[in-house]
Design a protein around this motif. Structure first.
Motif, PDB file in Angstrom:
ATOM      1  N   LYS A 146       0.819  -1.165  -0.107  1.00  0.00           N
ATOM      2  CA  LYS A 146       0.326   0.017  -0.200  1.00  0.00           C
ATOM      3  C   LYS A 146       0.877   0.975  -0.247  1.00  0.00           C
ATOM      4  CE  LYS A 146      -3.940  -1.988   2.509  1.00  0.00           C
ATOM      5  NZ  LYS A 146      -3.902  -3.324   3.201  1.00  0.00           N
ATOM      6  N   ALA A 147       1.722   1.212   0.944  1.00  0.00           N
ATOM      7  CA  ALA A 147       2.679   2.078   1.032  1.00  0.00           C
ATOM      8  C   ALA A 147       3.609   2.717  -0.269  1.00  0.00           C
ATOM      9  CB  ALA A 147       3.794   2.271   2.238  1.00  0.00           C
ATOM     10  N   ARG A 161       2.620   2.146  -3.453  1.00  0.00           N
ATOM     11  CA  ARG A 161       1.337   2.370  -4.354  1.00  0.00           C
ATOM     12  C   ARG A 161       0.909   3.634  -4.412  1.00  0.00           C
ATOM     13  NH1 ARG A 161      -1.316  -2.490  -4.060  1.00  0.00           N
ATOM     14  NH2 ARG A 161      -2.330  -2.148  -2.225  1.00  0.00           N
ATOM     15  N   ALA A 162       1.018   4.611  -3.279  1.00  0.00           N
ATOM     16  CA  ALA A 162       0.608   5.417  -2.720  1.00  0.00           C
ATOM     17  C   ALA A 162       1.997   5.943  -2.743  1.00  0.00           C
ATOM     18  CB  ALA A 162       0.325   5.875  -1.176  1.00  0.00           C
ATOM     19  N   GLY A 163       3.523   5.886  -3.457  1.00  0.00           N
ATOM     20  CA  GLY A 163       4.068   6.707  -3.699  1.00  0.00           C
ATOM     21  C   GLY A 163       5.909   6.875  -3.053  1.00  0.00           C
ATOM     22  N   CYS A 164       5.839   6.292  -1.905  1.00  0.00           N
ATOM     23  CA  CYS A 164       7.033   5.746  -1.272  1.00  0.00           C
ATOM     24  C   CYS A 164       7.813   4.979  -2.235  1.00  0.00           C
ATOM     25  CB  CYS A 164       6.734   4.808   0.612  1.00  0.00           C
ATOM     26  SG  CYS A 164       7.572   3.979   0.907  1.00  0.00           S
ATOM     27  N   ARG A 200       0.641  14.739   9.838  1.00  0.00           N
ATOM     28  CA  ARG A 200      -0.177  14.645   7.801  1.00  0.00           C
ATOM     29  C   ARG A 200      -0.993  15.892   8.069  1.00  0.00           C
ATOM     30  NH1 ARG A 200      -5.316  11.233   8.134  1.00  0.00           N
ATOM     31  NH2 ARG A 200      -5.540  12.306   9.370  1.00  0.00           N
ATOM     32  N   THR A 217      -2.339  14.293  -2.672  1.00  0.00           N
ATOM     33  CA  THR A 217      -1.690  13.874  -2.460  1.00  0.00           C
ATOM     34  C   THR A 217      -1.651  13.576  -0.606  1.00  0.00           C
ATOM     35  OG1 THR A 217       0.788  14.881  -2.764  1.00  0.00           O
ATOM     36  CG2 THR A 217      -0.478  14.092  -4.431  1.00  0.00           C
ATOM     37  N   HIS A 268      -3.096  12.882   1.848  1.00  0.00           N
ATOM     38  CA  HIS A 268      -4.051  11.960   3.064  1.00  0.00           C
ATOM     39  C   HIS A 268      -3.683  10.716   2.239  1.00  0.00           C
ATOM     40  CE1 HIS A 268      -6.212  14.130   5.972  1.00  0.00           C
ATOM     41  NE2 HIS A 268      -6.094  15.292   4.547  1.00  0.00           N
ATOM     42  N   THR A 269      -3.846  10.207   0.984  1.00  0.00           N
ATOM     43  CA  THR A 269      -3.105   9.471   0.210  1.00  0.00           C
ATOM     44  C   THR A 269      -2.593   8.548   0.798  1.00  0.00           C
ATOM     45  OG1 THR A 269      -4.654   9.905  -2.043  1.00  0.00           O
ATOM     46  CG2 THR A 269      -3.319   8.064  -1.724  1.00  0.00           C
ATOM     47  N   ALA A 270      -1.311   9.124   0.492  1.00  0.00           N
ATOM     48  CA  ALA A 270       0.458   9.291   1.412  1.00  0.00           C
ATOM     49  C   ALA A 270       0.548   8.527   2.375  1.00  0.00           C
ATOM     50  CB  ALA A 270       1.293   9.953   0.566  1.00  0.00           C
ATOM     51  N   ASP A 284      -2.322   7.788   4.963  1.00  0.00           N
ATOM     52  CA  ASP A 284      -3.918   7.309   5.490  1.00  0.00           C
ATOM     53  C   ASP A 284      -2.703   6.003   5.341  1.00  0.00           C
ATOM     54  OD1 ASP A 284      -5.092   8.947   5.744  1.00  0.00           O
ATOM     55  OD2 ASP A 284      -6.569   9.029   4.442  1.00  0.00           O
TER      56      ASP A 284
END
Length: 448
Positions: A128-129, A131-134, A432, A442, A444-446, A448
């Protein structure tokens, strides 16, 4: 590598300073942590049964309780005979298919899981991280956190194992999570960062620990199924009539699935004899073993600490971590009391044989109990006696956060990973909402 037990701290664990004054109060309460416990449980898919009257009310566990094992049946009968509390332990093992991961198939004692049924953050969090851009950089080891002239962290030097280059990563916020030994070691190696009060590395906690291995008069298939079965909170609270402050839990586990480990003494000093009698010993012990840990809240001592080794360095030239720990008198009195309770439990379970483990060496000196590494950068309300505040934010370096076992102000009577996970979510929410490090689109997406 962990057992996956997932119990929470109790409300009293956050206010030991008020209770008896030999430990500090946390700068937050169980009620502050409760929503983050729930969030962590949902992300991980914790299994269990709500309704334990020994704990505050909680939401229904994301997956139901794991199957009741023969070990649990034998233990619960023993607890009932003694009129002691017991409850199915919450576990980071999914009992039904969840979030793309397959349900536990009850294959054997867990220390990691090839199926992904036991939570491993590589399967539950990292996808998930990413996919969120980590940007995950493996084979990279941080050597030093750099601080600027304004007192804020500017980033970290790290060695890239793929190229053997030392690189610098600039950062507006640094989040450190190397746990109770690695975190103070890195701070001390970073020019004594965040340590003007000499608190970094002090008050190392490991938990007070003793154990019992018992064998019963018939198969309980202890080598099958999830590693843990029940938890007892009968002695979790302070009762000074016992001769000490703080309490302990009884964590009940099964046997080992490995014949070799059993014969070699996996849990206690009981070992299979060589030669004559070997086969009979094995027949009487394999699949009939039950293990119980008594895990207690040790008192902090500033002399129990992590410091830098003045002479030895590792392969990267960093000073080694020098660890000093010894149980205090209160801890020893608790350990003796716990051993007596384990003996009572073995007898109540009609064990035909049992061994107690007090973790002393042949000279009678206590080895380091337990294996949890806590308290060395503890949080608090006073910057003179703590390293971080209630948001795990460094008092001295305002853009440095620590989210691991080192910040826990008390050890509690349970495994720390659920509380560390909830704390990480709480810190992430604070970052956050209070630091403009990401664009509005971005943010909240990154996080959450």
């Amino acid at each position: 590598v962990y057992g996956g037990l997932w119990p929470r701290y109790r409300p009293s664990d956050f206010r030991k300073g008020t209770e008896h004054g030999l430990q500090p109060d946390w700068p937050l309460t169980y009620e502050d942590m409760s929503p983050f416990y729930e969030s962590a449980d949902r992300i991980i898919g914790v299994s269990g049964l709500a309704g334990d009257l020994a704990m505050p009310p909680r939401e229904r566990c994301p997956t139901g309780p794991l199957p009741v094992s023969d070990v649990a049946r034998r233990l619960s009968a023993g607890f009932d005979k003694l009129d002691w509390h017991w409850w199915p332990v919450e576990a980071s093992v999914i009992s039904e298919d969840y979030d793309g991961r397959p349900a536990c198939n009850n294959c054997g004692v867990c220390n990691g899981c090839p199926r992904g049924s036991m939570n491993e953050f590589s399967t539950s969090i990292w996808p998930k991280a990413i996919r969120a851009g980590c940007d995950l950089r493996t084979h990279a080891r941080v050597l030093k956190i750099e601080k600027g002239a304004d007192g804020r962290a500017t980033g970290a030097y790290y060695i890239d194992r793929n190229s053997d280059q030392i690189l610098f990563q600039k950062a507006r916020i640094v989040v450190l999570a190397a746990n109770g030994v690695g975190t103070p070691r890195l701070l001390l190696a970073s020019n004594n960062l965040a340590n003007s009060n000499d608190q970094v590395g002090r008050n190392l906690l490991h938990h007070t620990l003793v154990a019992s291995e018992m064998w019963v008069d018939g198969p309980v298939d202890g080598h099958i199924g999830y590693a843990a079965s029940l938890i007892s909170r009968e002695f979790a609270e302070t009762d000074i009539s016992r001769g000490f402050v703080n309490g302990f839990n009884l964590n009940c586990v099964t046997s080992t699935p490995s014949a070799g480990e059993l014969a070699a003494g996996w849990f206690s000093s009981a070992r299979a004899p060589w030669g004559s009698g070997h086969h009979q010993w094995f027949e009487n012990h394999f699949g009939r073993s039950i293990g119980v840990f008594a895990i207690g809240d040790d008192l902090p001592n500033p002399e129990n600490r992590v410091s830098l080794d003045p002479e030895r360095t590792d392969s990267d030239g960093m000073p080694g971590a020098k660890v000093q720990y010894a149980p205090g008198e209160n801890d020893k009195r608790m350990m003796n009391y716990m051993l007596d309770r384990l003996k009572e439990l073995a007898q109540a379970c009609d064990a035909v044989e049992y061994r107690l483990q007090d973790y002393r060496d042949e000279g009678g000196v206590y080895r380091t109990p337990a294996w949890h590494m806590l308290g060395t950068c503890r949080m608090g309300k006073d910057p003179e006696t703590s390293v971080v505040n209630g948001w795990t934010q460094s008092w001295e370096v305002p853009n440095l956060f620590i989210v691991d076992g080192s910040v826990l102000a008390t050890g509690g009577t349970v495994n720390p990973t659920p509380t560390i996970s909830a704390m990480a979510l709480r810190t992430a929410t604070y970052i956050r909402d209070n630091f403009a490090v990401l664009s509005t689109a971005t943010k909240h997406t990154a996080m959450d």
